[in-house]
Design a protein around this motif. Structure first.
Motif, PDB file in Angstrom:
ATOM      1  N   LYS A  60      39.176  50.111  71.517  1.00 54.76           N
ATOM      2  CA  LYS A  60      40.156  51.099  70.545  1.00 54.76           C
ATOM      3  C   LYS A  60      41.588  50.691  71.401  1.00 54.76           C
ATOM      4  N   ASP A  61      41.775  49.242  71.268  1.00 55.30           N
ATOM      5  CA  ASP A  61      42.920  48.740  71.880  1.00 55.30           C
ATOM      6  C   ASP A  61      43.817  47.934  70.899  1.00 55.30           C
ATOM      7  N   ARG A  62      43.593  48.514  69.618  1.00 54.45           N
ATOM      8  CA  ARG A  62      44.674  47.750  68.765  1.00 54.45           C
ATOM      9  C   ARG A  62      44.801  48.753  67.600  1.00 54.45           C
ATOM     10  N   ALA A  63      45.892  48.460  66.902  1.00 54.34           N
ATOM     11  CA  ALA A  63      45.877  49.101  65.580  1.00 54.34           C
ATOM     12  C   ALA A  63      45.119  48.579  64.478  1.00 54.34           C
ATOM     13  N   GLU A  64      44.524  49.292  63.676  1.00 57.15           N
ATOM     14  CA  GLU A  64      43.848  48.763  62.338  1.00 57.15           C
ATOM     15  C   GLU A  64      43.900  49.714  61.076  1.00 57.15           C
ATOM     16  N   ALA A  65      43.890  49.080  59.907  1.00 56.79           N
ATOM     17  CA  ALA A  65      43.942  49.637  58.671  1.00 56.79           C
ATOM     18  C   ALA A  65      42.677  49.045  57.917  1.00 56.79           C
ATOM     19  N   ARG A  66      41.793  50.232  57.392  1.00 59.62           N
ATOM     20  CA  ARG A  66      40.753  49.906  56.649  1.00 59.62           C
ATOM     21  C   ARG A  66      40.862  50.218  55.156  1.00 59.62           C
ATOM     22  N   LEU A  67      40.192  49.522  54.449  1.00 62.29           N
ATOM     23  CA  LEU A  67      40.266  49.918  52.764  1.00 62.29           C
ATOM     24  C   LEU A  67      38.662  50.290  52.584  1.00 62.29           C
ATOM     25  N   ILE A  68      38.458  51.433  52.091  1.00 61.83           N
ATOM     26  CA  ILE A  68      37.076  51.884  51.930  1.00 61.83           C
ATOM     27  C   ILE A  68      36.850  52.365  50.337  1.00 61.83           C
ATOM     28  N   ASN A  69      35.608  51.885  49.994  1.00 58.48           N
ATOM     29  CA  ASN A  69      35.443  52.270  48.493  1.00 58.48           C
ATOM     30  C   ASN A  69      34.595  53.380  48.656  1.00 58.48           C
ATOM     31  N   THR A  70      35.207  54.341  48.000  1.00 61.63           N
ATOM     32  CA  THR A  70      34.546  55.893  48.318  1.00 61.63           C
ATOM     33  C   THR A  70      33.823  56.354  46.829  1.00 61.63           C
ATOM     34  N   SER A  71      33.607  55.513  45.621  1.00 60.56           N
ATOM     35  CA  SER A  71      32.821  55.724  45.003  1.00 60.56           C
ATOM     36  C   SER A  71      31.617  55.796  44.914  1.00 60.56           C
ATOM     37  N   PRO A  72      31.075  56.835  44.243  1.00 60.56           N
ATOM     38  CA  PRO A  72      29.496  56.983  44.460  1.00 60.56           C
ATOM     39  C   PRO A  72      28.704  55.951  44.264  1.00 60.56           C
ATOM     40  N   ASP A  73      29.275  54.992  43.513  1.00 59.20           N
ATOM     41  CA  ASP A  73      28.346  53.667  43.250  1.00 59.20           C
ATOM     42  C   ASP A  73      28.922  52.339  43.890  1.00 59.20           C
ATOM     43  N   ALA A  74      29.422  52.639  45.184  1.00 63.48           N
ATOM     44  CA  ALA A  74      30.216  51.610  45.935  1.00 63.48           C
ATOM     45  C   ALA A  74      29.172  50.468  46.160  1.00 63.48           C
ATOM     46  N   ALA A  75      27.968  50.711  46.439  1.00 62.79           N
ATOM     47  CA  ALA A  75      27.060  49.727  46.973  1.00 62.79           C
ATOM     48  C   ALA A  75      26.680  48.882  45.812  1.00 62.79           C
ATOM     49  N   GLU A  76      26.419  49.557  44.686  1.00 66.56           N
ATOM     50  CA  GLU A  76      26.280  48.754  43.277  1.00 66.56           C
ATOM     51  C   GLU A  76      27.206  48.077  42.880  1.00 66.56           C
ATOM     52  N   ALA A  77      28.479  48.746  43.083  1.00 76.03           N
ATOM     53  CA  ALA A  77      29.753  47.820  42.468  1.00 76.03           C
ATOM     54  C   ALA A  77      30.038  46.803  43.223  1.00 76.03           C
ATOM     55  N   GLU A  78      29.735  46.727  44.679  1.00 78.26           N
ATOM     56  CA  GLU A  78      30.212  45.635  45.635  1.00 78.26           C
ATOM     57  C   GLU A  78      28.985  44.399  45.684  1.00 78.26           C
TER      58      GLU A  78
END
Length: 99
Positions: A60-78
């Motif tokens: 936990k020693d550096r900044a981060e930014a995460r983009l998260i697919n929160t759609s119910p069908d995220a796994a299928e879309a990806e």
């Protein structure tokens, strides 16, 4: 002529990696990726950007930014779509830079 030298400073590097400026750069890149992901996704897809000056890595020693697919069908879309998923499209946009 002066000779250049370098010596590691892990504490200083860690401080640099947690600065508000570093967080701003990372968040901007994630937001650029979010725009690209939304453009590549179905209209009902949802995404969010999370950021922190102390990320979720092992130390936990550096900044981060995460983009998260929160759609119910995220796994299928990806993984099951005809082309690259929205997050793969986002990665391309982030790596291209700009914006």
């Amino acid at each position: 002529m002066a000779k250049a030298s370098y010596s590691r400073n892990h504490k200083g590097t860690g401080q640099l990696m947690r600065t508000p400026e570093m967080l701003r750069v990372l968040k901007k890149a994630a937001q650029r990726g979010e725009s690209a992901a939304r453009a590549a996704a179905s209209p009902d897809s949802t995404f969010r950007v999370e950021s922190s000056r102390r990320g979720s890595g092992a130390w936990k020693d550096r900044a981060e930014a995460r983009l998260i697919n929160t759609s119910p069908d995220a796994a299928e879309a990806e993984y099951d779509g005809p082309g690259p998923g929205p997050l793969n499209t986002a990665i391309d946009a982030i790596e291209r830079g700009g914006g």
